[in-house]
Design a protein around this motif. Structure first.
Motif, mmCIF file in Angstrom:
data_model
loop_
_atom_site.group_PDB
_atom_site.id
_atom_site.type_symbol
_atom_site.label_atom_id
_atom_site.label_comp_id
_atom_site.label_asym_id
_atom_site.label_seq_id
_atom_site.Cartn_x
_atom_site.Cartn_y
_atom_site.Cartn_z
ATOM 1 N N ASP A 2 0.832 -1.212 0.000
ATOM 2 C CA ASP A 2 0.000 0.000 0.000
ATOM 3 C C ASP A 2 0.862 1.255 0.000
ATOM 4 O OD1 ASP A 2 -2.281 -1.517 0.010
ATOM 5 O OD2 ASP A 2 -2.563 -1.414 2.194
ATOM 6 N N LYS A 7 1.795 9.414 -5.763
ATOM 7 C CA LYS A 7 2.266 10.775 -5.483
ATOM 8 C C LYS A 7 3.317 11.209 -6.505
ATOM 9 C CE LYS A 7 1.250 10.704 -0.535
ATOM 10 N NZ LYS A 7 1.791 10.652 0.830
ATOM 11 N N SER A 10 1.036 4.086 -2.813
ATOM 12 C CA SER A 10 0.818 5.495 -2.466
ATOM 13 C C SER A 10 1.964 6.374 -2.964
ATOM 14 C CB SER A 10 0.673 5.623 -0.956
ATOM 15 O OG SER A 10 0.529 6.969 -0.574
#
Length: 277
Positions: A266, A274, A270
Motif C-alpha cells: 500500500d 504521489k 501510495s
C-alpha cells in the motif's frame, strides 16, 4: 527441587548454551528437544554433574540420588554377574558389606549400634531390601527373564548390556532420572513397559528422545533449546501439545508477515501515485 541457574557452556570458542535457567519440580517429567548439536546432551551432563558449566550453577541436594542413562557408556566390570554389577553401580554392595561387619562387631561392642543404624538408614534409602525383587521386575519389563541376572556382563550382547545399564539407572535414580535416548535399542514391548514405568515413577525425570510418541506418552513439559539464541523456551504439556502451539505461533507470524507485506504494498502504491501527481 533442582534448579538450573544461568547455565552457559562453550567448546573451543563455540557457544553451546547461553544463560539457561529453569526449575525441575516434584514429579515433573520434562522433555528436552532441539536440533542435533544444539546442546541437549551437554545440558544433561551438566545437570548430572558429569560436566561443569563455564558459568552458572546447578542447585540440588548433595545427597540426591541421580540415575543418568547415557547414549554411550562403558562397562568395565565384565566379570561381575548382572545383580552384583547393579548393586555396585548403585552403591548397595558396600552398605551390605558394612552392615554384615557391624552385625558381628555389635555382639562385643555396643558403641557400634549408632553406626549400624546410620548405615541401615542409608541402605533403606536406597531400597536395598527390595533390590532383588525390583531388579526382577525391571529386567522382565525389558524382555529379560529373572534368571538372566546371574549371567556375567561379558556374556551379554551390546543390546543386553544397554538394557542392564538402563535397569541400573532406573533403580538408582530415586531423586532424579536423566535419560538420553533411552528407547534407541528397545523393542515395542519394552518401550511400552518403560513408558508405563516412567508414568508411575514419583521422582522428576528429564528425557532427551527423538521418539515423539514416547515423549507424548511420558512428559508433562517440553523445553526447547533454540538453535540460534542458545537459550530455552518452556512449553506446558507433551510433544503434540508443543507442536500445536508452535503451529499456531507460526500461523500468527505468517499472518503478521502478510499484513506487513500488504502495508508495504500500500505504501509503495501510495508513493507511486504521489510521484505521478
Amino acid at each position: 527441587m533442582i534448579k538450573c541457574k544461568n547455565i552457559s557452556k562453550s567448546y573451543n570458542g563455540k557457544e553451546i548454551l547461553n544463560n539457561i535457567s529453569f526449575f525441575i519440580n516434584g514429579k515433573e517429567k520434562i522433555g528436552i528437544i532441539g536440533y542435533n548439536g544444539v546442546g541437549k546432551t551437554t545440558l544433561l551432563k551438566i545437570i548430572s554433574g558429569e560436566e561443569k558449566p563455564d558459568s552458572g550453577e546447578i542447585v540440588k541436594d548433595n545427597n540426591a540420588l541421580i540415575g543418568y542413562f547415557k547414549q554411550e557408556f562403558t562397562i568395565t566390570e565384565e566379570n561381575y554377574d548382572i545383580e552384583t554389577f547393579i548393586k555396585k553401580h548403585i552403591g548397595i554392595d558396600i552398605l551390605e558389606e558394612r552392615l554384615n561387619k557391624l552385625e558381628n562387631e555389635m555382639k562385643n561392642d555396643s558403641n557400634k549400634i549408632d553406626e549400624y543404624c546410620n548405615v541401615q538408614n542409608e541402605y533403606i534409602r536406597l531400597d536395598g531390601y527390595n533390590i532383588s525383587y525390583k531388579l526382577d521386575q525391571i529386567l522382565s519389563g525389558l524382555g529379560l527373564n529373572k534368571k538372566f541376572k546371574y549371567k556375567k556382563i561379558k556374556e551379554l550382547s551390546g543390546g543386553q548390556k544397554e538394557k542392564v545399564m538402563l535397569a541400573s539407572v532406573l533403580l538408582k535414580g530415586t531423586d532424579l532420572l536423566i535419560l538420553d535416548e533411552p528407547t534407541n535399542n528397545l523393542d515395542f514391548k519394552s518401550i511400552n513397559w518403560l513408558e508405563k514405568y516412567l508414568q508411575e515413577t514419583q521422582c522428576p525425570i528429564i528425557i532427551v528422545s527423538h521418539d515423539r510418541m514416547f515423549l507424548d506418552d511420558v512428559v508433562t513439559k517440553i523445553i526447547e533449546i533454540d538453535y540460534f539464541t542458545k537459550k530455552i523456551i518452556e512449553y506446558p504439556g507433551n510433544y503434540s501439545e508443543y507442536k500445536k502451539f508452535k503451529e499456531k505461533q507460526k500461523e500468527k507470524e505468517l499472518k503478521k508477515y502478510q499484513e506487513q507485506q500488504e502495508k508495504i504494498g500500500d505504501l509503495k502504491k501510495s508513493i507511486n501515485q504521489k510521484k505521478e501527481w
